[in-house]
Design an enzyme around this catalytic site. Structure first.
Site, PDB file in Angstrom:
ATOM      1  N   HIS A   8       0.818  -1.216   0.000  1.00  6.48           N
ATOM      2  CA  HIS A   8       0.000   0.000   0.000  1.00  6.48           C
ATOM      3  C   HIS A   8       0.853   1.269   0.000  1.00  6.48           C
ATOM      4  CE1 HIS A   8       0.979   0.899   4.195  1.00  6.48           C
ATOM      5  NE2 HIS A   8       0.855  -0.406   4.427  1.00  6.48           N
TER       6      HIS A   8
ATOM      7  N   GLU B 287      -2.006  -7.054   7.463  1.00  3.13           N
ATOM      8  CA  GLU B 287      -0.687  -6.973   8.078  1.00  3.13           C
ATOM      9  C   GLU B 287      -0.647  -7.819   9.348  1.00  3.13           C
ATOM     10  OE1 GLU B 287       2.373  -6.986   8.038  1.00  3.13           O
ATOM     11  OE2 GLU B 287       2.838  -4.929   7.455  1.00  3.13           O
TER      12      GLU B 287
END
Length: 199
Positions: free
Chosen positions: A9, A82
């Site tokens: 990202h 994550e």
């Protein structure tokens, strides 16, 4: 040819301030959005057949930049999130080092399970690797761009390639909006074709 392009990202405010994000749902900064928009044409050149993203906003917003060019829908998979950082999520690294010096030292040294409620690295590898294998199976022979996170990308790559933890630790972190290319060779299996490429 099955090809997976793992795309970290774009920048978030917590990236700038060195705060641990983990699975906290943080948005991109304006710079992060610009990074995604700059990288999107390069990723569109892979001619993806699908886009899959972690369900956290920073990854989905990054994936949306590519979706705007390709007109492909963005699927989400929470297994691509994550690593969960337990008590450390939302805290700045210097504060963590001060409050949990022993656990912080173990984490910096590469301990797979340093404590403080942090997800064990083997568990991260298992869930991220399983997501990548499932995506590859569903899109056999095609190209998929996967918007994800630095830790889950590294451990997912290692799991897919069958690398032990000692090898995965040698991979440097992905930069914001940088990507990695994996390709399935019919004879040799999965191969790492490119790592930490950016626009």
């Amino acid at each position: 040819m099955t090809r997976l392009v793992l795309w970290r990202h774009g920048q978030t405010e917590w990236n700038i301030t060195d705060r641990v994000q983990g699975q906290t749902d943080i948005e991109l900064t304006d710079i992060g959005t610009a990074q995604a928009e700059a990288a999107a044409p390069r990723l569109a050149a892979f001619r993806p057949d699908a886009i899959v993203s972690s369900d956290l906003r920073r990854a989905v917003q990054t994936a949306n930049a590519l979706a705007a060019l390709t007109e492909l829908p963005v699927e989400t998979d929470p297994r691509l999130r994550e690593r969960f950082f337990g008590e450390w999520q939302g805290l700045a690294i210097p504060d963590i080092a001060r409050r949990w010096p022993a656990e912080y030292a173990r984490w910096r040294a590469g301990d797979a399970g340093p404590g403080c409620g942090i997800e064990h690295r083997d568990e991260l590898a298992k869930r991220a690797g399983s997501a990548l294998r499932d995506i590859a199976d569903r899109f056999d022979g095609r190209t998929v761009v996967i918007a994800t996170h630095g830790g889950s990308a590294r451990e997912g790559i290692a799991a897919l390639l069958g690398w032990p933890a000692e090898v995965s630790r040698t991979l440097g972190g992905l930069g914001n909006c940088h990507w990695t290319v994996l390709r399935l060779n019919a004879v040799r299996g999965w191969q790492l074709r490119a790592y930490n490429i950016g626009a």
